[in-house]
Scaffold this motif. Sequence first.
Motif, PDB file in Angstrom:
ATOM      1  N   LEU A 183       0.607  -1.292   0.096  1.00 28.99           N
ATOM      2  CA  LEU A 183       0.045  -0.094  -0.146  1.00 28.99           C
ATOM      3  C   LEU A 183       0.791   1.338  -0.080  1.00 28.99           C
ATOM      4  O   LEU A 183       0.592   2.364  -0.676  1.00 28.99           O
ATOM      5  CB  LEU A 183      -1.164  -0.087   1.110  1.00 28.99           C
ATOM      6  N   VAL A 184       2.077   1.121   0.665  1.00 31.15           N
ATOM      7  CA  VAL A 184       2.983   2.363   0.688  1.00 31.15           C
ATOM      8  C   VAL A 184       3.709   2.577  -0.370  1.00 31.15           C
ATOM      9  O   VAL A 184       3.916   3.602  -0.920  1.00 31.15           O
ATOM     10  CB  VAL A 184       3.546   2.457   2.286  1.00 31.15           C
ATOM     11  N   TRP A 185       4.731   1.576  -0.648  1.00 27.91           N
ATOM     12  CA  TRP A 185       5.621   1.811  -1.676  1.00 27.91           C
ATOM     13  C   TRP A 185       5.169   2.288  -2.973  1.00 27.91           C
ATOM     14  O   TRP A 185       5.739   3.300  -3.485  1.00 27.91           O
ATOM     15  CB  TRP A 185       6.572   0.355  -1.820  1.00 27.91           C
ATOM     16  N   PRO A 186       4.086   1.977  -3.473  1.00 29.06           N
ATOM     17  CA  PRO A 186       3.553   2.570  -4.904  1.00 29.06           C
ATOM     18  C   PRO A 186       3.517   3.992  -4.666  1.00 29.06           C
ATOM     19  O   PRO A 186       3.560   4.770  -5.479  1.00 29.06           O
ATOM     20  CB  PRO A 186       2.481   1.896  -5.123  1.00 29.06           C
ATOM     21  N   GLN A 187       3.230   4.445  -3.498  1.00 25.78           N
ATOM     22  CA  GLN A 187       2.776   6.025  -3.169  1.00 25.78           C
ATOM     23  C   GLN A 187       4.257   6.851  -3.286  1.00 25.78           C
ATOM     24  O   GLN A 187       4.370   8.222  -3.556  1.00 25.78           O
ATOM     25  CB  GLN A 187       2.151   6.164  -1.976  1.00 25.78           C
ATOM     26  N   VAL A 188       5.487   6.037  -2.937  1.00 24.60           N
ATOM     27  CA  VAL A 188       6.543   6.764  -3.183  1.00 24.60           C
ATOM     28  C   VAL A 188       7.906   6.348  -3.909  1.00 24.60           C
ATOM     29  O   VAL A 188       8.711   7.145  -4.202  1.00 24.60           O
ATOM     30  CB  VAL A 188       7.426   7.019  -1.711  1.00 24.60           C
ATOM     31  N   ALA A 189       7.567   5.311  -4.730  1.00 23.84           N
ATOM     32  CA  ALA A 189       8.551   4.463  -5.418  1.00 23.84           C
ATOM     33  C   ALA A 189       9.143   5.528  -6.568  1.00 23.84           C
ATOM     34  O   ALA A 189      10.271   5.456  -6.573  1.00 23.84           O
ATOM     35  CB  ALA A 189       7.993   3.330  -6.115  1.00 23.84           C
ATOM     36  N   ASP A 190       8.335   6.225  -7.419  1.00 28.30           N
ATOM     37  CA  ASP A 190       8.782   7.096  -8.325  1.00 28.30           C
ATOM     38  C   ASP A 190       9.688   8.198  -7.769  1.00 28.30           C
ATOM     39  O   ASP A 190      10.561   8.619  -8.337  1.00 28.30           O
ATOM     40  CB  ASP A 190       7.595   7.591  -8.978  1.00 28.30           C
ATOM     41  N   GLU A 191       9.227   8.926  -6.592  1.00 25.27           N
ATOM     42  CA  GLU A 191      10.042   9.767  -5.874  1.00 25.27           C
ATOM     43  C   GLU A 191      11.204   9.565  -5.569  1.00 25.27           C
ATOM     44  O   GLU A 191      12.142  10.143  -5.819  1.00 25.27           O
ATOM     45  CB  GLU A 191       8.899  10.462  -4.746  1.00 25.27           C
ATOM     46  N   TYR A 192      11.279   8.308  -5.166  1.00 22.80           N
ATOM     47  CA  TYR A 192      12.636   7.703  -4.540  1.00 22.80           C
ATOM     48  C   TYR A 192      13.670   7.516  -5.773  1.00 22.80           C
ATOM     49  O   TYR A 192      14.685   7.833  -5.800  1.00 22.80           O
ATOM     50  CB  TYR A 192      12.363   6.496  -3.613  1.00 22.80           C
ATOM     51  N   THR A 193      12.961   6.911  -6.767  1.00 21.90           N
ATOM     52  CA  THR A 193      13.939   6.837  -7.960  1.00 21.90           C
ATOM     53  C   THR A 193      14.529   8.160  -8.500  1.00 21.90           C
ATOM     54  O   THR A 193      15.730   8.090  -8.822  1.00 21.90           O
ATOM     55  CB  THR A 193      13.107   6.025  -9.279  1.00 21.90           C
ATOM     56  N   ARG A 194      13.694   9.303  -8.444  1.00 18.28           N
ATOM     57  CA  ARG A 194      14.159  10.511  -8.985  1.00 18.28           C
ATOM     58  C   ARG A 194      15.304  11.141  -7.799  1.00 18.28           C
ATOM     59  O   ARG A 194      16.294  11.705  -8.325  1.00 18.28           O
ATOM     60  CB  ARG A 194      12.911  11.648  -8.916  1.00 18.28           C
TER      61      ARG A 194
END
Length: 114
Positions: free
Chosen positions: A91-102
Amino acid sequence: MSLIWATRGRTWGFRFLRDGGFGDPLHIYDDAFSGVGDEPEVWRRVAEKGALRFPDPLGRKDRAGRIIPHEFVVLGPLVDEIDSVEDARRLVWPQVADEYTRVWEMPKPPSAGR
């Protein structure tokens, strides 16, 4: 969903990337993680918030070769939907995954927000 999120980047140390809307999220973070220990994966509910920790899902490591940990304080209604680390990660990781990649390879950490 409101999150406090602390993690490391490739070259920068542990920082808050999301502050959950708090000017100083450290007290809430400390309260949620108090007594959790250093297990690599944790889900613990503390009243209306949850402490979540898991290693980077893509196995990213910092320049010292350590796996990057992600630590979250989950706030709001989402807490009621989580019963395990697996639930939380889903539930949480999809909310931040792209942000962290950047941001994870940035030479300096970004400012906390959201």
